[in-house]
Design a protein around this motif. Structure first.
Motif, short mmCIF file in Angstrom:
data_model
loop_
_atom_site.label_atom_id
_atom_site.label_comp_id
_atom_site.label_asym_id
_atom_site.label_seq_id
_atom_site.Cartn_x
_atom_site.Cartn_y
_atom_site.Cartn_z
N TYR A 86 0.84 -1.21 0.00
CA TYR A 86 0.00 0.00 0.00
C TYR A 86 0.88 1.26 0.00
O TYR A 86 0.61 2.22 -0.74
N HIS A 87 1.92 1.27 0.80
CA HIS A 87 2.82 2.43 0.82
C HIS A 87 3.54 2.59 -0.52
O HIS A 87 3.81 3.71 -0.95
N PHE A 88 3.87 1.47 -1.18
CA PHE A 88 4.46 1.58 -2.52
C PHE A 88 3.51 2.35 -3.45
O PHE A 88 3.94 3.18 -4.25
N ALA A 89 2.22 2.04 -3.32
CA ALA A 89 1.23 2.73 -4.16
C ALA A 89 1.21 4.22 -3.86
O ALA A 89 1.11 5.05 -4.77
N ARG A 90 1.29 4.59 -2.58
CA ARG A 90 1.27 6.01 -2.21
C ARG A 90 2.51 6.74 -2.72
O ARG A 90 2.46 7.93 -2.99
#
Length: 866
Positions: A86-90
């Motif tokens: 999820y943080h990669f997406a952000r």
């Protein structure tokens, strides 16, 4: 219905033809999806022929130390993967790369083991695919799985043979052929697709850093066998090979049937053991490839499998690296390595690297900007040399401000406090940052993201505060925290015409019931995800709705880990007598501190008490009056009162210094007269922080006088053949660099009066030695001179007015070793003693050609200006 044999035969022929036709169509469709490399060495998407751009990270949770660390903490690895992806997406990452630990998923003859490591890997790929990420996979690592722990006994072929033998032993080579064939044919159970057919896998890199030492024809034969074993699966994807090691074998690589070459870049070396200081932008000025003009190389694809500015804690450097990669024609890059959030507070995986959105927010935002650089800058465009190239396209970097920025009409991303005003704030669609800007004011120390969902509707995500409580690049342990997170309420001001002054703020992540109306654009906020709507706007979207590659109400962050008071303050090494001086400290407490005070000793035997004022975030300061900043020893304590308990530092003793039973030791700063010499380097205290290439023949030796020592450096050969670059330019030089900027920060008022540079030391081996001493300014300019040091310990000086511009050595030495040894700035600035921050010490300049092959030795005791 009865069917005769002839009809059955015709039916079978028709069915067979139909199946064959479908198979051909499917293969054609798949092939058209695959990336291909055109005649100019450009990777392009099969369907659209568009140039490939991709940028992301290495991440190792399914394997080795990351896997074991989660198991020891009883953490769900699937949940950990979900959170980090999820943080990669952000952060906008759209690419993932890893060298798969083959030792954990294969046996000694190369058979794939369908175990938990492989299952987790497949699960992770599926989760990344769901976020729109692509892949570049390296099936063979050759590494054992221990680091940084002791090695485990693993079943793989690499364990049996070791890396070197894997490159030459026939049975090991057969095992690799078998493994590669099975790896590409492996069907991911979460997608139902074999790796060879996965449309999101851009390319395969055969192995990680093979380091060939054999003859060219044998190297070509080895690689060709690996390529054939992969092509035998029917895989149509490009196959890459590492060509940045043993570059004298470049033609052997190109002749082996590969479609592309892989590179890495560690421009500040690896393993300094501490955070590096000083301006390192000269180290990333250009990514120069020695065989760039080789016609065979020009036809191959080019990607970066690993890069990092290791041991740098600041946020200015990654976009500059991405710019240099694009100038060199590289289309794909992945940072090494993203720390899993569950262990990022201790940074034990690779202590020379540190990357995590929660625990290193400014660095992570810098990496987000670097990704945008990779997607937006054209290939091969040259932006000049530093310092002229600090502005490129929509991007800027600043060493002095520790700032990287991306500024367009639609995006505004920044890594530190900035005064830059977006050109059209009313058109902004995305804001991501840390600290204060003309659009957002925020005292917290976590990253935040603000995204426009609709007219007058924005999504705000605020991560908890991150504070580094130890140097993350030091000797790390699961028992030693390097960073903590804190959930604190802070005021935030958002200045967007789309929202107005009295917009509504509603918490939307799980359990977040916050609801408030901003007053004059300002509101209080704690970590979480929020929907912001203008005063007369109604949100038409569900908080759980999908938006781009996330759900609006998603939020991932560890809970507060501040369980005690942290008072972070490093006293100056020395301070010049001044009229006033401001003392600062970072104070982190589980609940807001009630009081922070300095107990300082003046003329009396009892300390005086001065309250420290809260400046911003966790920073407190007090300006000391002149009576305290006198020649002598400045002694003081910092006392923090929180939850009715007072703790005094540096000893972290409960109680106040005025208490009768207090026993802590104070901070101490020597205060000297303004005209006192300023020591830039002292071997007794500073030798371990030198940036230099390791020498077995170097050591620090104490002297008879207490507190004194000399650094002995014996250079047997000024030039050594690099086995990774046997055709390298011959440069007879051994240089060292020391960043003294922080050390002399309390003495800068005395720099303008300095007239000469003074060296104290001696030559070794009973032979005089020529030594170049250079002062390096913040812009990368170096000014120095050569002295001849005799065999007796004494002092030698150079007048500062006589210093000449000299070559700056890129230290720590970049890796790969073929990168430039010297840096030349785009413009030469006049020498300015007030702008110096580093010392360069070189053995080589001035030495006669007839003596270059001789042994040279120097013993350094100290270097100062006066």
């Amino acid at each position: 219905m009865k069917v005769n044999s002839e009809e059955r035969r015709k039916y079978q022929i028709v069915v067979a033809f139909f199946l064959f036709f479908i198979t051909v169509l499917s293969a054609h469709a798949q092939k058209s999806n695959d990336v291909y490399v055109d005649k100019n060495g450009i990777m392009r998407w099969g369907k659209t022929n568009e140039e490939v751009h991709a940028f992301g990270v290495n991440y190792t949770v399914p394997f080795a130390h990351g896997y074991r660390a989660a198991k020891k903490k009883n953490i769900s690895l699937e949940k950990a993967i979900d959170d980090d992806v999820y943080h990669f997406a952000r952060l906008g990452f759209d690419l993932y790369r890893v060298h798969v630990w083959d030792c954990e998923i294969s046996d000694s003859v190369g058979n794939i083991l369908n175990n938990e490591h492989l299952k987790l890997f497949d699960y992770m790929l599926k989760k990344m695919k769901d976020r729109g990420m692509k892949f570049m996979l390296t099936p063979i690592a050759y590494w054992p799985n221990g680091y940084p722990e002791p090695e485990e006994k693993t079943p793989g072929f690499a364990t049996k043979y070791g890396k070197d033998t894997c490159l030459t032993n026939e049975d090991a080579i057969k095992a690799q052929e078998n493994y590669l064939f099975q790896f590409l044919n492996h069907v991911n159970p979460y997608t139902g697709i074999a790796y060879k057919n996965d449309p999101d896998i851009i390319a395969f890199e055969i192995s990680n850093e093979p380091h060939h030492q054999e003859a060219a024809e044998k190297v070509t034969a080895f690689i060709s066998r690996m390529v054939k074993s992969m092509k035998k699966t029917g895989c149509g994807k490009p196959i890459f090979y590492n060509i940045s090691h043993s570059i004298h074998l470049a033609d052997a690589y190109f002749d082996a049937g590969i479609q592309g070459g892989t590179f890495q870049w560690y421009p500040t070396g690896l393993g300094s053991g501490h955070e590096l200081g000083g301006n390192l932008l000269p180290n990333v000025d250009r990514y120069s490839i020695p065989f760039a003009n080789n016609p065979k190389f020009k036809k191959t694809g080019k990607l970066v499998y690993e890069f990092d500015a290791a041991d740098i804690g600041r946020s200015y450097i990654y976009p500059a690296m991405a710019r240099s990669f694009r100038e060199a024609g590289l289309q794909i890059a992945t940072h090494f390595a993203y720390d899993p959030t569950y262990m990022a507070d201790v940074n034990t995986e690779y202590n020379t690297h540190y990357m995590n959105l929660v625990y290193a927010p400014q660095k992570a935002l810098s990496l987000k900007i670097a990704g945008e650089v990779f997607h937006r800058l054209p290939l091969y465009k040259n932006y000049g040399s530093y310092p002229a190239n600090t502005s490129f396209g929509d991007f800027k970097v600043s060493y002095e401000k520790d700032l990287a920025e991306m500024v367009t009409e639609r995006e505004f991303i920044y890594t530190n406090h900035t005064t830059t005003t977006p050109p059209a704030a009313e058109k902004l669609q995305e804001i991501a940052g840390w600290g204060n800007s003309p659009v957002i004011k925020y005292q917290g120390t976590g990253a935040y993201f603000l995204d426009r969902i609709d007219a007058g509707v924005w999504r705000l995500e605020v991560l908890p505060d991150a504070v580094w409580v130890n140097d993350p690049f030091g000797q790390n342990s699961p028992r030693k925290k390097v960073a903590v997170v804190n959930w604190r309420e802070w005021p935030m001001t958002i200045n967007l015409s789309d929202l107005g002054a009295n917009f509504k703020v509603k918490g939307i992540n799980e359990g977040n019931m916050y609801w408030v109306t901003a007053s004059g654009k300002t509101f209080a906020i704690t970590p979480g995800t929020y929907l912001l709507t203008g005063e007369n706007t109604a949100a038409k979207i569900s908080p759980a709705a999908r938006w781009k590659n996330i759900n609006l109400n998603e939020f991932v962050a560890p809970r507060s880990s501040v369980d005690k008071v942290y008072t972070l303050h490093k006293p100056l090494a020395q301070l010049s007598e001044v009229s006033t001086w401001t003392l600062q400290a970072t104070v982190v407490t589980p609940t807001p501190a009630h009081a922070v005070e300095v107990y300082i000793y003046g003329s009396g035997w009892r300390p005086e008490v001065l309250p420290m004022e809260h400046v911003t975030g966790y920073t407190y300061s007090v300006t000391l009056p002149e009576k305290f900043v006198k020649v002598g020893m400045l002694r003081y304590f910092i006392a923090v009162k929180s939850n009715d308990v007072c703790t005094t530092y540096p000893s972290a003793v409960e109680g106040k210094p005025a208490d009768w039973d207090f026993y802590g030791e104070p901070f101490v700063i020597p205060v000297t007269a303004k005209k006192t010499a300023i020591y830039l380097f002292d071997a007794a205290t500073d030798a371990s922080d030198l940036s230099r290439q390791w020498l077995r023949s170097s050591m620090v030796v104490p002297l008879a006088e207490p507190g004194k020592a000399e650094l002995q450096v014996n250079v047997n050969r000024l030039f050594e053949i690099d086995p990774e670059n046997k055709n390298a330019e011959v440069i007879h030089d051994y240089s060292m660099r020391y960043f003294f900027g922080d050390k002399i920060s309390g003495l800068k008022s005395g720099l303008p009066q300095a007239k000469k540079l003074v060296f104290r030391g001696r030559a070794l081996n009973e032979n005089p030695c020529k030594l170049q001493l250079a002062l390096v300014m913040k812009d990368g300019s170096a000014y120095g001179g050569v002295i001849t040091v005799g065999v007796d310990a004494t002092e030698y000086s150079i007048n500062l007015s006589e210093l000449q511009n000299v070559k700056l050595v890129t230290l720590p030495r970049p890796y790969p070793g073929f990168l430039p040894y010297f840096f030349k700035p785009s413009a030469l600035c006049d020498f300015d003693i007030t702008a110096v921050e580093s010392l360069q010490i070189s053995v080589g300049p001035g030495i006669a050609v007839s003596e270059l092959q001789s042994k040279h030795g120097i013993a350094i005791e100290s270097i100062r200006v006066e």
